[in-house]
Design a protein around this motif. Structure first.
Motif, PDB file in Angstrom:
ATOM      1  N   PRO A 123      48.435  29.036  39.612  1.00 49.17           N
ATOM      2  CA  PRO A 123      49.640  29.157  38.790  1.00 49.17           C
ATOM      3  C   PRO A 123      50.437  27.863  38.725  1.00 49.17           C
ATOM      4  O   PRO A 123      50.543  27.113  39.705  1.00 49.17           O
ATOM      5  CB  PRO A 123      50.428  30.275  39.491  1.00 49.17           C
ATOM      6  CG  PRO A 123      49.388  31.075  40.195  1.00 49.17           C
ATOM      7  CD  PRO A 123      48.348  30.081  40.632  1.00 49.17           C
ATOM      8  N   TYR A 124      51.005  27.613  37.572  1.00 41.64           N
ATOM      9  CA  TYR A 124      51.754  26.389  37.305  1.00 41.64           C
ATOM     10  C   TYR A 124      52.862  26.158  38.328  1.00 41.64           C
ATOM     11  O   TYR A 124      53.098  25.018  38.745  1.00 41.64           O
ATOM     12  CB  TYR A 124      52.332  26.466  35.889  1.00 41.64           C
ATOM     13  CG  TYR A 124      53.381  25.421  35.599  1.00 41.64           C
ATOM     14  CD1 TYR A 124      53.030  24.079  35.456  1.00 41.64           C
ATOM     15  CD2 TYR A 124      54.727  25.777  35.488  1.00 41.64           C
ATOM     16  CE1 TYR A 124      53.984  23.113  35.192  1.00 41.64           C
ATOM     17  CE2 TYR A 124      55.694  24.815  35.223  1.00 41.64           C
ATOM     18  CZ  TYR A 124      55.319  23.494  35.081  1.00 41.64           C
ATOM     19  OH  TYR A 124      56.277  22.541  34.829  1.00 41.64           O
ATOM     20  N   ASN A 131      41.803  29.044  39.147  1.00 40.84           N
ATOM     21  CA  ASN A 131      43.089  29.586  38.711  1.00 40.84           C
ATOM     22  C   ASN A 131      44.143  29.224  39.750  1.00 40.84           C
ATOM     23  O   ASN A 131      44.043  29.602  40.909  1.00 40.84           O
ATOM     24  CB  ASN A 131      42.986  31.107  38.544  1.00 40.84           C
ATOM     25  CG  ASN A 131      44.327  31.765  38.229  1.00 40.84           C
ATOM     26  OD1 ASN A 131      44.664  32.807  38.787  1.00 40.84           O
ATOM     27  ND2 ASN A 131      45.093  31.169  37.340  1.00 40.84           N
ATOM     28  N   ASP A 154      52.942  26.664  41.316  1.00 40.34           N
ATOM     29  CA  ASP A 154      52.422  26.097  42.557  1.00 40.34           C
ATOM     30  C   ASP A 154      51.996  24.638  42.379  1.00 40.34           C
ATOM     31  O   ASP A 154      51.536  24.009  43.341  1.00 40.34           O
ATOM     32  CB  ASP A 154      51.224  26.911  43.056  1.00 40.34           C
ATOM     33  CG  ASP A 154      51.618  28.313  43.478  1.00 40.34           C
ATOM     34  OD1 ASP A 154      52.802  28.527  43.812  1.00 40.34           O
ATOM     35  OD2 ASP A 154      50.748  29.208  43.458  1.00 40.34           O
ATOM     36  N   ARG A 210      47.892  29.756  34.405  1.00 42.08           N
ATOM     37  CA  ARG A 210      48.652  31.001  34.226  1.00 42.08           C
ATOM     38  C   ARG A 210      48.663  31.778  35.539  1.00 42.08           C
ATOM     39  O   ARG A 210      47.931  31.451  36.487  1.00 42.08           O
ATOM     40  CB  ARG A 210      48.038  31.841  33.117  1.00 42.08           C
ATOM     41  CG  ARG A 210      48.095  31.206  31.728  1.00 42.08           C
ATOM     42  CD  ARG A 210      47.328  32.042  30.716  1.00 42.08           C
ATOM     43  NE  ARG A 210      45.915  32.119  31.068  1.00 42.08           N
ATOM     44  CZ  ARG A 210      45.124  33.137  30.762  1.00 42.08           C
ATOM     45  NH1 ARG A 210      45.593  34.178  30.095  1.00 42.08           N
ATOM     46  NH2 ARG A 210      43.845  33.124  31.111  1.00 42.08           N
ATOM     47  N   ASN A 211      49.447  32.854  35.596  1.00 40.17           N
ATOM     48  CA  ASN A 211      49.459  33.641  36.820  1.00 40.17           C
ATOM     49  C   ASN A 211      48.135  34.387  36.982  1.00 40.17           C
ATOM     50  O   ASN A 211      47.355  34.527  36.026  1.00 40.17           O
ATOM     51  CB  ASN A 211      50.656  34.604  36.860  1.00 40.17           C
ATOM     52  CG  ASN A 211      50.608  35.663  35.769  1.00 40.17           C
ATOM     53  OD1 ASN A 211      49.648  36.406  35.654  1.00 40.17           O
ATOM     54  ND2 ASN A 211      51.663  35.755  34.970  1.00 40.17           N
ATOM     55  N   GLU A 212      47.877  34.848  38.197  1.00 39.67           N
ATOM     56  CA  GLU A 212      46.577  35.438  38.505  1.00 39.67           C
ATOM     57  C   GLU A 212      46.281  36.655  37.648  1.00 39.67           C
ATOM     58  O   GLU A 212      45.151  36.851  37.191  1.00 39.67           O
ATOM     59  CB  GLU A 212      46.506  35.820  39.987  1.00 39.67           C
ATOM     60  CG  GLU A 212      45.148  36.386  40.395  1.00 39.67           C
ATOM     61  CD  GLU A 212      45.091  36.759  41.870  1.00 39.67           C
ATOM     62  OE1 GLU A 212      44.004  37.188  42.313  1.00 39.67           O
ATOM     63  OE2 GLU A 212      46.117  36.626  42.560  1.00 39.67           O
ATOM     64  N   LYS A 213      47.276  37.501  37.407  1.00 34.86           N
ATOM     65  CA  LYS A 213      47.060  38.709  36.610  1.00 34.86           C
ATOM     66  C   LYS A 213      46.627  38.356  35.194  1.00 34.86           C
ATOM     67  O   LYS A 213      45.680  38.957  34.655  1.00 34.86           O
ATOM     68  CB  LYS A 213      48.329  39.562  36.579  1.00 34.86           C
ATOM     69  CG  LYS A 213      48.176  40.885  35.823  1.00 34.86           C
ATOM     70  CD  LYS A 213      49.452  41.694  35.879  1.00 34.86           C
ATOM     71  CE  LYS A 213      49.265  43.056  35.209  1.00 34.86           C
ATOM     72  NZ  LYS A 213      48.896  42.913  33.764  1.00 34.86           N
ATOM     73  N   CYS A 261      46.990  26.943  29.688  1.00 39.09           N
ATOM     74  CA  CYS A 261      48.148  27.797  29.960  1.00 39.09           C
ATOM     75  C   CYS A 261      48.354  28.698  28.758  1.00 39.09           C
ATOM     76  O   CYS A 261      47.508  28.770  27.865  1.00 39.09           O
ATOM     77  CB  CYS A 261      49.389  26.972  30.264  1.00 39.09           C
ATOM     78  SG  CYS A 261      50.019  26.029  28.848  1.00 39.09           S
TER      79      CYS A 261
END
Length: 371
Positions: free
Chosen positions: A48-49, A46, A51, A27-30, A73
């Motif tokens: 993100p997908y 962590n 990337d 998932r995104n960092e946030k 995810c």
């Protein structure tokens, strides 16, 4: 080699058994920083997908070769694809989280707390991904469910397994961090649904008032405002104190979720430092939430005696109401995600569909004052 699903139930057992696991959260960092899977011996990466769409060569040296790997995810699809990349790169023991964080946030893990003196049993349902705790008390073929989550099928299935009928449903207060399953259980089973009337001035449905002296088997209601104006504790079988959201194992409840922190923090102090101190200190506290996996015991339950909490809980160590009030005000965490929408849903004012309810509940609970 092929990727394998890991269910929320299987993941829960790994956490409770203190197993190690490497978690690759895509998932995104946030989203990751806000809410992640907790394990005492878990390692995390962590990434993100987006990337990882073109491959995982740039992170392969950060992935252990001889350890179980769980790719996570939001809903499952992205984690399956990344997990396949890992297998294609020659890694073994690669899993993806079945249903993603959505299913993780909805799984309830039942734990038997104890047999009661009055020929019954009390069970705790641990919502591992959300930190919520709910309860079922069974006696003589009937059951009481307290502070249920909206995933009522899990309570219905459990009641069928132990061969009881759900006759009573209780919410100790109007919840702001998760959608209650109280009305759904009432509608499904015909049970009587109880809610503190002080919290129900704006509700759009009928209910039974949860007040001191209420006639429910094995249950004694104790009015204990603080988190909300109606917060009510439940004493079960003269052995257990269900504190709702005013007292946890490592903290105390936050009084600001209806915008009345000033008034309600004084109520919270009076409930914790006056009403509770008049109770037997050998009562076993069973809260409606936990903050960290470390609060779970070896059997997977969350519990402690009232005496233990007065010795160890930072929120119970103030001798001055003003200092307590100031400390609470200075240590309030961010508001729970969509808490106003959740409150309005629990009032019956809003009627979100299933997808909207899931979105509203995404993220951790934030019912406690941070110490």
């Amino acid at each position: 080699m092929s990727i394998k699903p890991m269910s929320a139930k299987e993941l829960t057992q790994r956490i409770l058994n203190d197993h190690s696991l490497f978690v690759l959260d895509v998932r995104n960092e946030k989203a990751f920083q806000d809410w992640k899977i907790e394990g005492m011996h878990f390692e995390y990466l962590n990434m993100p997908y987006f990337d990882l769409i073109d491959g995982i060569d740039h992170i392969i040296d950060q992935i252990p070769e001889n350890q179980d790997i769980l790719v996570v995810c939001a809903k499952q699809g992205s984690s399956e694809m990344v997990a396949q990349h890992l297998v294609d790169a020659g890694l073994e023991h690669v899993f993806f989280l079945e249903g993603g964080m959505t299913y993780w946030g909805e799984y309830l893990h039942p734990v038997k707390i104890a047999d009661l003196n009055e020929k019954g049993t009390i069970y705790q349902f641990v919502r591992m991904g959300k930190g919520c705790l709910s309860y079922m008390i069974e006696s003589n073929g009937e059951a009481i469910v307290i502070d249920p989550s909206r995933m009522i099928t899990q309570y219905l299935d459990f009641a069928e397994d132990i061969q009881v009928q759900i006759r009573y449903v209780i919410d100790t207060h109007l919840h702001a961090d998760h959608i209650s399953g109280g009305r759904l259980l009432r509608d499904e089973t015909g049970a009587r649904y109880y809610l503190p009337p002080q919290d129900a001035e704006e509700v759009q449905f009928t209910f039974e008032p949860l007040v001191e002296g209420v006639d429910i088997p094995l249950v004694e209601a104790l009015y204990s405002p603080g988190l909300t104006i109606g917060s009510t504790s439940i004493i079960v079988d003269q052995q257990y104190l269900l504190t709702g959201d005013i007292l946890f194992i490592a903290s105390v409840g936050r009084p600001d979720l209806a915008g009345k922190a000033n008034e309600w923090s004084h109520d919270l102090y009076d409930s914790l430092y006056q009403k509770y101190k008049q109770l037997p200190f050998d009562l076993i506290v069973l809260p409606a939430h936990f903050g960290k996996v470390a609060e779970l015991g070896q059997d997977g339950s969350v519990q402690a005696t009232l005496d233990e909490l007065y010795k160890t809980n930072p929120g119970l160590k103030f001798s001055d109401k003003q200092r307590f009030h100031q400390t609470v005000a200075e240590n309030l965490p961010p508001q729970p995600h969509a808490y106003q929408d959740i409150r309005h849903t629990n009032m019956g004012i809003q009627k979100p569909n299933e997808a909207e309810q899931r979105e509203m509940e995404m993220g951790p609970n934030r019912c406690a004052v941070q110490d």
